[in-house]
Structures are given as structure tokens and as C-alpha cells.
Design an enzyme around this catalytic site. Sequence first.
Site, PDB file in Angstrom:
ATOM      1  N   HIS A  31      -3.409   4.355  -5.567  1.00 45.10           N
ATOM      2  CA  HIS A  31      -4.392   3.358  -5.235  1.00 45.10           C
ATOM      3  C   HIS A  31      -5.727   3.894  -5.398  1.00 45.10           C
ATOM      4  O   HIS A  31      -5.989   4.920  -5.691  1.00 45.10           O
ATOM      5  CB  HIS A  31      -3.998   2.855  -4.177  1.00 45.10           C
ATOM      6  CG  HIS A  31      -4.738   3.439  -2.829  1.00 45.10           C
ATOM      7  ND1 HIS A  31      -5.398   2.768  -1.921  1.00 45.10           N
ATOM      8  CD2 HIS A  31      -4.874   4.656  -2.587  1.00 45.10           C
ATOM      9  CE1 HIS A  31      -5.984   3.594  -1.044  1.00 45.10           C
ATOM     10  NE2 HIS A  31      -5.288   4.843  -1.328  1.00 45.10           N
ATOM     11  N   CYS A  41     -12.127   8.072  -1.992  1.00 42.31           N
ATOM     12  CA  CYS A  41     -11.050   7.076  -2.300  1.00 42.31           C
ATOM     13  C   CYS A  41     -11.524   6.188  -3.260  1.00 42.31           C
ATOM     14  O   CYS A  41     -10.785   5.479  -3.900  1.00 42.31           O
ATOM     15  CB  CYS A  41     -10.662   6.520  -0.995  1.00 42.31           C
ATOM     16  SG  CYS A  41     -10.202   7.456   0.534  1.00 42.31           S
ATOM     17  N   HIS A  91      -6.051   8.105  -6.956  1.00 40.02           N
ATOM     18  CA  HIS A  91      -5.211   9.029  -6.285  1.00 40.02           C
ATOM     19  C   HIS A  91      -4.138   8.466  -5.746  1.00 40.02           C
ATOM     20  O   HIS A  91      -3.682   7.345  -5.983  1.00 40.02           O
ATOM     21  CB  HIS A  91      -6.232   9.855  -5.414  1.00 40.02           C
ATOM     22  CG  HIS A  91      -6.572   8.760  -4.091  1.00 40.02           C
ATOM     23  ND1 HIS A  91      -7.428   7.657  -4.200  1.00 40.02           N
ATOM     24  CD2 HIS A  91      -6.168   8.699  -2.938  1.00 40.02           C
ATOM     25  CE1 HIS A  91      -7.569   7.049  -3.183  1.00 40.02           C
ATOM     26  NE2 HIS A  91      -6.628   7.798  -2.363  1.00 40.02           N
ATOM     27  N   HIS A 128      -0.495   8.731  -2.440  1.00 38.33           N
ATOM     28  CA  HIS A 128      -0.230   9.086  -1.195  1.00 38.33           C
ATOM     29  C   HIS A 128       1.452   8.834  -1.138  1.00 38.33           C
ATOM     30  O   HIS A 128       1.880   8.208  -1.834  1.00 38.33           O
ATOM     31  CB  HIS A 128      -0.856   8.102  -0.061  1.00 38.33           C
ATOM     32  CG  HIS A 128      -2.348   8.455   0.246  1.00 38.33           C
ATOM     33  ND1 HIS A 128      -2.731   9.520   0.555  1.00 38.33           N
ATOM     34  CD2 HIS A 128      -3.158   7.488  -0.222  1.00 38.33           C
ATOM     35  CE1 HIS A 128      -4.222   9.288   0.583  1.00 38.33           C
ATOM     36  NE2 HIS A 128      -4.454   7.920   0.044  1.00 38.33           N
ATOM     37  N   ASP A 188       7.244   1.400  -4.310  1.00 36.91           N
ATOM     38  CA  ASP A 188       7.399   2.667  -4.537  1.00 36.91           C
ATOM     39  C   ASP A 188       7.284   3.161  -6.045  1.00 36.91           C
ATOM     40  O   ASP A 188       7.509   2.596  -7.128  1.00 36.91           O
ATOM     41  CB  ASP A 188       8.921   3.154  -4.087  1.00 36.91           C
ATOM     42  CG  ASP A 188       9.191   4.489  -4.173  1.00 36.91           C
ATOM     43  OD1 ASP A 188       8.280   5.283  -3.869  1.00 36.91           O
ATOM     44  OD2 ASP A 188      10.401   4.969  -4.557  1.00 36.91           O
ATOM     45  N   HIS A 189       6.548   4.224  -6.341  1.00 33.56           N
ATOM     46  CA  HIS A 189       6.062   4.753  -7.421  1.00 33.56           C
ATOM     47  C   HIS A 189       5.283   3.691  -8.455  1.00 33.56           C
ATOM     48  O   HIS A 189       5.619   3.672  -9.410  1.00 33.56           O
ATOM     49  CB  HIS A 189       7.188   5.273  -8.222  1.00 33.56           C
ATOM     50  CG  HIS A 189       7.783   6.446  -7.854  1.00 33.56           C
ATOM     51  ND1 HIS A 189       8.551   6.778  -6.504  1.00 33.56           N
ATOM     52  CD2 HIS A 189       7.648   7.883  -8.356  1.00 33.56           C
ATOM     53  CE1 HIS A 189       8.544   8.157  -6.388  1.00 33.56           C
ATOM     54  NE2 HIS A 189       8.159   8.739  -7.314  1.00 33.56           N
ATOM     55  N   GLU A 228      -0.839   6.749   5.695  1.00 39.92           N
ATOM     56  CA  GLU A 228      -1.280   7.067   4.692  1.00 39.92           C
ATOM     57  C   GLU A 228      -1.253   8.651   4.489  1.00 39.92           C
ATOM     58  O   GLU A 228      -1.145   9.158   3.325  1.00 39.92           O
ATOM     59  CB  GLU A 228      -2.752   6.595   4.555  1.00 39.92           C
ATOM     60  CG  GLU A 228      -3.245   6.554   3.228  1.00 39.92           C
ATOM     61  CD  GLU A 228      -4.680   6.149   3.148  1.00 39.92           C
ATOM     62  OE1 GLU A 228      -4.825   5.002   2.423  1.00 39.92           O
ATOM     63  OE2 GLU A 228      -5.783   6.598   3.770  1.00 39.92           O
TER      64      GLU A 228
END
Lengths: 141, 141, 141, 141, 141, 141
Positions: C17, C36, C42, C44, C82-83, C129
Site C-alpha cells: 500500500h 509511507c 511499500h 506489511h 492477501d498478496h 500493521e
Amino acid sequence: MSKTVYVTRKERFNAAHKLWHEEWSEQKNFDTFGKCSNPNWHGHNYDLFVTIKGVPDPITGFCMDLKDLSKIINSKVIDKLDHKNLNMDVDFLEGIKSSTENVAIAIWEQIEQDINACGCQLHAIKLYETENNFVEYYGGK
Amino acid sequence: MSKTVYVTRKERFNAAHKLWHEEWSEQKNFDTFGKCSNPNWHGHNYDLFVTIKGVPDPITGFCMDLKDLSKIINSKVIDKLDHKNLNMDVDFLEGIKSSTENVAIAIWEQIEQDINACGCQLHAIKLYETENNFVEYYGGK
Amino acid sequence: MSKTVYVTRKERFNAAHKLWHEEWSEQKNFDTFGKCSNPNWHGHNYDLFVTIKGVPDPITGFCMDLKDLSKIINSKVIDKLDHKNLNMDVDFLEGIKSSTENVAIAIWEQIEQDINACGCQLHAIKLYETENNFVEYYGGK
Amino acid sequence: MSKTVYVTRKERFNAAHKLWHEEWSEQKNFDTFGKCSNPNWHGHNYDLFVTIKGVPDPITGFCMDLKDLSKIINSKVIDKLDHKNLNMDVDFLEGIKSSTENVAIAIWEQIEQDINACGCQLHAIKLYETENNFVEYYGGK
Amino acid sequence: MSKTVYVTRKERFNAAHKLWHEEWSEQKNFDTFGKCSNPNWHGHNYDLFVTIKGVPDPITGFCMDLKDLSKIINSKVIDKLDHKNLNMDVDFLEGIKSSTENVAIAIWEQIEQDINACGCQLHAIKLYETENNFVEYYGGK
Amino acid sequence: MSKTVYVTRKERFNAAHKLWHEEWSEQKNFDTFGKCSNPNWHGHNYDLFVTIKGVPDPITGFCMDLKDLSKIINSKVIDKLDHKNLNMDVDFLEGIKSSTENVAIAIWEQIEQDINACGCQLHAIKLYETENNFVEYYGGK
């Protein structure tokens, strides 16, 4: 073929210390050791991992009884370090600067004989000072 | 007898990446890399452990000042990877597929000289991509 | 007396994100969101805890079958996040800035009905996060 | 120069067991195995780390596809141990005392061939019985 | 409907302390505080979780900029406690026994105003002394 | 103003159990409880968090001596559950299905009186069965 395994026991102790060289000024101590040189001490929750090496007994399936291992670590190390001041209260650290490196080496020397007397071999000491810093010692190897 | 110890410092970075081979179709990329090939990227909180090897200094008790070690890791690795895209933003990963294996090797090459210049030896890079997957690199040994 | 208990299931997802306001300059985005706002993203490893509230069934001892809870969370949330890229790939996050606060609220809204249809009540969403930053949402209470 | 890396995959299983030698009395079992000899069993959440050794593929950047590694571990180990009784339900532990040492060795023997058939080498099994006790096995070395 | 969320930031400090009542004998101190009364101090790695409560901003998606929250916690708390002696070095703990309970209350009082001045509300202080002991404080509620 | 704080103590136990309804067939048990119904048992490392609520004593700084709290938890709960079978060996679980929900409730009832007799109030039981599943109980509220 003998099947060597490595068995690790984790123990914990909480202790105060400071990094301080008596022959230096407060300034030089601060320049070298940073906030670890605070004259009134600071402290840590230390995590200690002791690893032994041996071959499992054909009947018990144990390299060494973990209760015995825990007893050695507690009587020779934890009882002497837990809720103590590493610079002032510990016979086996006298004259030794309490860096994690030095404490790990001293712990090895403190328990090596007793563990080897149980038919196993002391393999490693792993000592966490914080979650970000830890030291491993393998008897100098 | 010299008493070699191994000292580890943990640092962290959060980065985006994808596993993608330019010369392959989207389907072949998906067949090979699964959900890691999502064209719009995904990301991780990476945990990095750098281990050096040395003998504690008789006065300080340190193999290497951890503040120096942390400075090297931060300037040469973390500042370049944290909150970045591993495939697009990182000079020392250019042309390298961003598998955990390759990133660990590249991190080693990025810091080896600076650490050895401090009188210690780089011993290991351990890189966690998730709590379930991690890679260790010992300079190819 | 009815014995209300709170049952929590942990799931995980890895996503890319960035925090970015389209109507602002790159500079203003950087001033507000710091690193950010990196344009190339980037990411998490997110840890998600979903807590439901209910009374254990006298026969099974369950408030709700955890396999059912896990199925709802996976089909309505994890499979979509996810991913993935939280800013680009997720229908239920469209038009929403991907702060941890907003993602936690959106996850609540995504699963509330399905959980309540099982005879329990959604009680809390807790979303990590990083190990240092997390958000809890209790439906606005 | 070939760049060997070590890749680790973590999996988990929950199992019952007891430490018990059939030819001994209950008293002798208790004297030797302590509370681990409870006749009605006890159990653990085991954490299993499997480490393989290899050279990353120049195209994929992988030593071995982690999905393949996970499939081998799950089909050969986890499916047989998870939610089972280690003393009663597991073909490859028959006649073996379920000490962590012995289970780690047995897991190695259970997956070595399949992993080596993928062009990598099995390097280590690390098995946690509790957060305080774990065993490592390197094929007897 | 306003959507209240709870946002938590984790910080850490390492400190020395002892539990000791000046007006009591060493024996009575030991009887009451056990090994925590060691005259030469002991110490801990403290983990501090600060939770604030607010409504996400419609543009940023933030209740409060976590960099601001972290700055308040660091300047008002961490800088004063980290690598210090809680009984000797800390202005806002003067005259207060350094139990985890009291330190948690004092931290709340130290940051409440600054956080509320940011348009959020301080909700909770959670302070870990060890992995086994922690205290939560909600402003007396 | 009285300053209520919440103090938590973590303890651990390792136990075997199965989820099984006597009046049902093996098939119906499996359909309902899945692999948790394995006839030969399975087991877990349970993590137990007991939270009490009180006001710190003006002299000691304690709500309640944690050694006393630990003694109550150990004598009334841990000694009865650790290295036991939850379905067969535990007096206070007789006739109760050993779901995490039910075990948490039973632990509350087992220690409530003793803790309240110390001038504090039992506030919460948090019981982890695995890292992914846990239950909280607040006395039915």
C-alpha cells in the site's frame, strides 16, 4: 551410526548493570558506552539459551534429563544473576566488564564441567540482552 | 586462547515487491510464483539479523560497538529498503529477482567490507520474510 | 445466568500500500505521510484478530465453530487482501485511504453480517500493521 | 562461485503423548520422566522448522519452491502428527519413545529423500516442544 | 455515525530499580518485596503500549499522526526512563515506589495533556515488566 | 480519586484433551469437532492470563502481591491441569466439555473467591489454546 542431537533449554534472569571503565572519566565512559554508562545503573530481562550436544539414550530417548540441565543452569547461573547487579553481586563476574559478550563467556565457564559430567557436551550459550541484541558463544570456536 | 563470540543485531524494514520474470507470460509467472506474482505488488515486514564474529576487547568487552554495527546496517541497507519497492527503488538489487534468498545475499555483499573494516568478520545474514519463511546466508559457505 | 465469552481468531495477510492523497503534491504527501508516501509502494505483514462474543453451546462448548469463523474471515477478507495492493486491488477499500484505522473499520463492515448470522456478535477487530502499531475497532463504540 | 543459502519453513502440529517405558513400574516411570509420565497423556503445540540448503536458481531466485517444501512437510509429517497421539497414531514413530529428540530424528528420516529429490539438501530439523525446550538435528552430524 | 477507533503505539525502555521502603529494615523489605528488594538493584526491559482513542480524519485516515504520538511518548517518557534508575534518576517518579502499577499511572499523568491537545483522548497505558507480569491503567476507571 | 489498575499474571500448562460427545457416533463427532475429535487425544501448550483489578497500596505500590496471585493460580489451576488430560484427570472439569470457552469459565470459578479474599477483584481470564485461537471471560459480563 550415532545420531547426535542438540538440545536447548531456555531460562531467564532480570539484572542491573552498567558499562563503565573505572580508569576513565565520566565523559570518556559516556563517549564509549553511550547511555549504557549511566552511573545509577540500568537493567534488562536477559534470555539465556543453553545448548548441549549428545546422543539420545535408547531407553529414555533423552540426551540428558532436562530437569538435570535446568538444575545446573539454575544453581550455577540463574540463582546468582537473577535480580542482582552484574557489576557488584556476582562472584563469577568479578573483574569482568558486564558486556553481553563477557557474560556469555562467563556463563559457559560456569556450567561446562557440570554438563560434561552428565555425559553430554556443552555446545552453545546464547544470551539475549534485548530483542535486538544477542550473543552466541561456542567455547571459543 | 582467543575467545571468539558471535554478536547479532536485529533491524527491520517494510517493503513492497513481486516475483515476476519479464520474459514470461502472466500465466507462467502465476504458475511459478503463485500469489507472489500479483502485478500490483504485495509486501512484507522483513526482520533482518546480522551476525558478526570476533573476540571481545579486553577493556570494553565488545567485539564491535553495536552502535557502529547498527549505523552500517542502517546506512547501507535499511535506509535503502525501508518503505521501498524492492524491484524498483533499490540500487543494489537492480537486475536481481527479489526472492528472500537473493535479497539476503545482496545484503551480505552490501555490508561485508564495512564490517570487516571494523576488525570483525561478517558471519551471517538471516532474513525473515514472514514468521514462517526465512533464509540464512554465510557468504556462500 | 448466561456466561458470555469472547473468542478470538488470528489470521494474517501480506499486502502492499501507500498513503497518498491524489489532490496533493508529492511534497505535501511526503510532509503528511512521511516515508509511507513512497510512490512505488511499500508493504506489511498484517496480523488480524477477529473477536466474537457469545454464550457457549451446552453440547459443543462452542460459541461458534472456529472453522466457520475462519471461513468467513478468509472468504470475505483474507482472500481479497492477501498478496494484494490495498489501494488498487480491493473492492471493499475503493475510495478509502489505506490507513490501518480505515482498513480495520472496513474489515468490520465486511464480516459483521455473516458473523451475526451465526448467532454470535462481532465484538472487535484488532489489526497490526507492524509490531509497534495496531488499531482496534469495536463497531464505533 | 556458488552461493549456498539455507532456507527454513516453519509448520506446526498439536499432539498428545506421554513418556513411558512399558517394562517399568509406574513409580520408576514417574521417577524418570516426572509429570511427562502421566498415564492419561498430556500434549503440546509443537513448532517445527525444516531447513534446506541449496543454491538459488538464476531465474526464479529460489533454492526450492517453498510451496513444494511445504507440501512435502505436510503430507509426510504434519498430516500424520497433527491432532494425533504420538505414541499410538503415527506409523513412523512406532516403537520409538516420543521424546523431542527422537521425534526430530524421525521427522528427518521421513522427509530427507523427498527433499533431496528436489535438488536441495535437507540441512536441519528444529523442533520446539515448549517455548523453553527445543531440539535440533542435522542428520547425525 | 462517528467511528471511534483505538490506536496503540509500542515503545521500549531498559531500566534499573528496586522495591524498597526506607522506613523498613532490610529483613522486612525482603519479606515484602522478595528478590525485588536486592539493595544493589536489578532491572528490566520494559515494553510500553500507549493507546489513544479518536475518529479517523476523513482525508488522512489517521486519528492522530503516529509520528506525533511517538514524539510525545519519547520526549515525555522514554528519554527520561531509558537506561535510567527508576528510583533515582526520574523527576516524575520522585517519591513514588517503582512498582509497575505506579509507573504505569505516572506515565499516564505524564502524557495525558499532550495527547488530548492533539484532538485525541488517551485511553490506556499497558506496561510489561516481564513477559509474565503487566499492568493496564485507564485513567483510574 | 482512587486509581484503579489492572494487573495480569501469565502462567502456562500443557495438557491433552479431545472434543467428543459421548451420545454421538464417531462420525457425528468428527463432523462437529473435526480433527479435535481424534479418539486417542491430542494436546496443547495453553497460555493462561489472569487479570485482577484493584488500587495500589500506598506503601508497597502493589494491588496484590504477585507471588500470592501466582500461588493461587498454581495451587487451584496449574497443578491440576499441567501435564494432565482435561477430560479425565481434572476434578473441576468433570462433566464439562473441554472447549477453550468452557475451560476459561471453569478457571474463573476456581479462583474467583481466593482472589477476592485478597482485597482485589478478579477481572478477566484469557486462555490461549494456540497462537491463533484464544478466549476471554469476564465473569459472564
